[in-house]
Write a protein that holds these residues in place. Structure first.
Motif, PDB file in Angstrom:
ATOM      1  N   LEU A  41     -57.826  71.859   0.452  1.00 37.05           N
ATOM      2  CA  LEU A  41     -57.080  72.288   1.635  1.00 37.05           C
ATOM      3  C   LEU A  41     -56.370  71.110   2.293  1.00 37.05           C
ATOM      4  CD1 LEU A  41     -59.641  74.818   3.085  1.00 37.05           C
ATOM      5  CD2 LEU A  41     -57.392  75.358   2.115  1.00 37.05           C
ATOM      6  N   ASN A  42     -57.042  69.993   2.402  1.00 34.37           N
ATOM      7  CA  ASN A  42     -56.433  68.808   2.996  1.00 34.37           C
ATOM      8  C   ASN A  42     -55.207  68.374   2.197  1.00 34.37           C
ATOM      9  OD1 ASN A  42     -56.076  66.698   4.753  1.00 34.37           O
ATOM     10  ND2 ASN A  42     -57.907  65.592   4.159  1.00 34.37           N
ATOM     11  N   ARG A  43     -55.265  68.559   0.897  1.00 35.20           N
ATOM     12  CA  ARG A  43     -54.152  68.189   0.020  1.00 35.20           C
ATOM     13  C   ARG A  43     -52.951  69.130   0.185  1.00 35.20           C
ATOM     14  NH1 ARG A  43     -53.622  65.774  -5.356  1.00 35.20           N
ATOM     15  NH2 ARG A  43     -51.907  66.809  -6.460  1.00 35.20           N
ATOM     16  N   VAL A  44     -53.216  70.442   0.326  1.00 32.26           N
ATOM     17  CA  VAL A  44     -52.121  71.418   0.244  1.00 32.26           C
ATOM     18  C   VAL A  44     -51.585  71.914   1.576  1.00 32.26           C
ATOM     19  CG1 VAL A  44     -52.907  72.202  -2.029  1.00 32.26           C
ATOM     20  CG2 VAL A  44     -53.607  73.477   0.017  1.00 32.26           C
ATOM     21  N   MET A  45     -52.303  71.695   2.674  1.00 29.52           N
ATOM     22  CA  MET A  45     -51.845  72.227   3.959  1.00 29.52           C
ATOM     23  C   MET A  45     -50.444  71.694   4.283  1.00 29.52           C
ATOM     24  SD  MET A  45     -55.210  72.115   6.421  1.00 29.52           S
ATOM     25  CE  MET A  45     -55.248  70.339   6.332  1.00 29.52           C
ATOM     26  N   ARG A  46     -49.556  72.614   4.635  1.00 31.16           N
ATOM     27  CA  ARG A  46     -48.184  72.258   5.010  1.00 31.16           C
ATOM     28  C   ARG A  46     -48.125  72.133   6.526  1.00 31.16           C
ATOM     29  NH1 ARG A  46     -43.829  74.175   1.684  1.00 31.16           N
ATOM     30  NH2 ARG A  46     -42.596  73.380   3.425  1.00 31.16           N
ATOM     31  N   ALA A  47     -47.959  70.927   7.015  1.00 29.46           N
ATOM     32  CA  ALA A  47     -47.931  70.668   8.455  1.00 29.46           C
ATOM     33  C   ALA A  47     -46.800  71.408   9.147  1.00 29.46           C
ATOM     34  CB  ALA A  47     -47.822  69.161   8.714  1.00 29.46           C
ATOM     35  N   ASP A  48     -45.743  71.727   8.407  1.00 34.02           N
ATOM     36  CA  ASP A  48     -44.591  72.414   8.997  1.00 34.02           C
ATOM     37  C   ASP A  48     -44.702  73.937   8.915  1.00 34.02           C
ATOM     38  OD1 ASP A  48     -44.331  72.461   6.200  1.00 34.02           O
ATOM     39  OD2 ASP A  48     -42.151  72.354   6.269  1.00 34.02           O
ATOM     40  N   HIS A  49     -45.843  74.445   8.465  1.00 35.43           N
ATOM     41  CA  HIS A  49     -46.031  75.887   8.316  1.00 35.43           C
ATOM     42  C   HIS A  49     -47.225  76.390   9.125  1.00 35.43           C
ATOM     43  CE1 HIS A  49     -42.935  75.869   5.308  1.00 35.43           C
ATOM     44  NE2 HIS A  49     -43.071  77.168   5.149  1.00 35.43           N
ATOM     45  N   CYS A  50     -47.366  75.871  10.336  1.00 32.27           N
ATOM     46  CA  CYS A  50     -48.451  76.350  11.184  1.00 32.27           C
ATOM     47  C   CYS A  50     -48.165  76.053  12.650  1.00 32.27           C
ATOM     48  CB  CYS A  50     -49.786  75.707  10.789  1.00 32.27           C
ATOM     49  SG  CYS A  50     -49.926  73.961  11.163  1.00 32.27           S
ATOM     50  N   LEU A  51     -48.894  76.765  13.469  1.00 35.12           N
ATOM     51  CA  LEU A  51     -48.986  76.479  14.893  1.00 35.12           C
ATOM     52  C   LEU A  51     -50.415  76.038  15.138  1.00 35.12           C
ATOM     53  CD1 LEU A  51     -47.181  79.664  16.220  1.00 35.12           C
ATOM     54  CD2 LEU A  51     -46.256  77.363  16.161  1.00 35.12           C
ATOM     55  N   THR A  52     -50.593  75.063  16.006  1.00 35.18           N
ATOM     56  CA  THR A  52     -51.935  74.571  16.287  1.00 35.18           C
ATOM     57  C   THR A  52     -52.245  74.723  17.767  1.00 35.18           C
ATOM     58  OG1 THR A  52     -51.030  72.337  16.463  1.00 35.18           O
ATOM     59  CG2 THR A  52     -52.040  72.936  14.371  1.00 35.18           C
TER      60      THR A  52
END
Length: 192
Positions: A41-52
Motif C-alpha cells: 500500500l505504501n508503494r502504490v498509494m497515489r497522493a493525488d487521488h485522495c482527500l485526507t
C-alpha cells in the motif's frame, strides 16, 4: 480537523496502516500478511487521488480515496505486486484482484475507499470526508458520486444512506466470497 486534497508525503506510512486497518479484513487473504500488505500500500498509494482528514495535532484521522481515468488511490499494478510478493505471489494476487474488478466510472466520480481512524469514529470524520468528495466531484464537473460497499459493512452503508446515497444495484461475487469474506457489493450513488 481539516480536509485536504492529497496525501502529504510524511503521512504515507500512517495512511497505509489506516487503509489496512479498514480493509485488511476484506483483503487479508490476498494482500496479507500485514507487513507485506502495508509495504504494498505504501508503494502504490497515489497522493493525488485522495482527500485526507488531519486533526489539529497534524495526525491523519481519515482518508477518502478515489478513482479517475488517470488511476486509483490504492490500485497498483502486477509489477507492484511482484515487487512486494515475488513473481509467483504477485501473479496469483493480480489474477484474484482482477476477478474482483477494477472498473472506472467515467460518468460518475468514483469513491475508492473511505477509512476513519478507530479513535475518532462517530465524531463526523467520515461525514466530512463524504461531503468533501461530493464537493470535489462537483468541482470536477461530475453529476454524481458512486461508491461500492460490501454487504457485511452495514455501518458504512447506513452512513452513506444518511448522507444521501441511494442503492443503485447489488452484485454478488460468487465463489470469491470464500476468499474475501463477503457475498455481494452494493453500488450506491448520490447526485451532486
Amino acid at each position: 480537523m481539516r480536509i485536504e486534497l492529497g496525501l502529504p508525503d510524511h503521512l504515507r506510512a500512517e495512511a497505509a496502516a489506516l487503509y489496512w486497518q479498514a480493509f485488511g479484513g476484506k483483503l487479508g487473504r490476498v494482500l496479507g500478511p500485514q507487513p507485506q500488505a502495508i509495504r504494498f500500500l505504501n508503494r502504490v498509494m497515489r497522493a493525488d487521488h485522495c482527500l485526507t482528514a488531519i486533526d489539529g495535532d497534524g495526525r491523519l484521522v481519515g482518508i477518502a480515496g478515489f478513482k479517475s481515468p488517470g488511476g486509483s488511490f490504492a490500485g497498483g499494478s502486477e509489477s507492484d505486486l511482484r515487487a512486494i510478493y515475488g513473481p509467483i505471489g504477485g501473479r496469483w494476487r493480480g489474477l484474484v484482484l482482477r476477478l474482483l474488478g477494477n472498473e472506472i466510472d467515467n460518468k460518475r466520480f468514483l469513491l475508492d475507499g473511505l477509512c476513519v481512524a478507530r479513535s475518532v469514529r462517530g465524531q463526523g470524520v467520515g461525514t466530512a470526508l463524504l461531503e468533501a468528495i461530493v464537493a470535489e466531484a462537483r468541482k470536477r464537473g461530475y453529476p454524481a458520486v458512486r461508491l461500492d460497499v460490501v454487504d457485511t459493512n452495514w455501518r458504512a452503508k447506513a452512513l452513506y444512506e444518511r448522507r444521501g446515497f441511494v442503492l443503485d444495484r447489488t452484485a454478488g461475487i460468487g465463489p470469491l466470497r470464500l476468499i474475501f469474506g463477503f457475498n455481494a457489493a452494493h453500488t450506491m450513488v448520490r447526485t451532486v
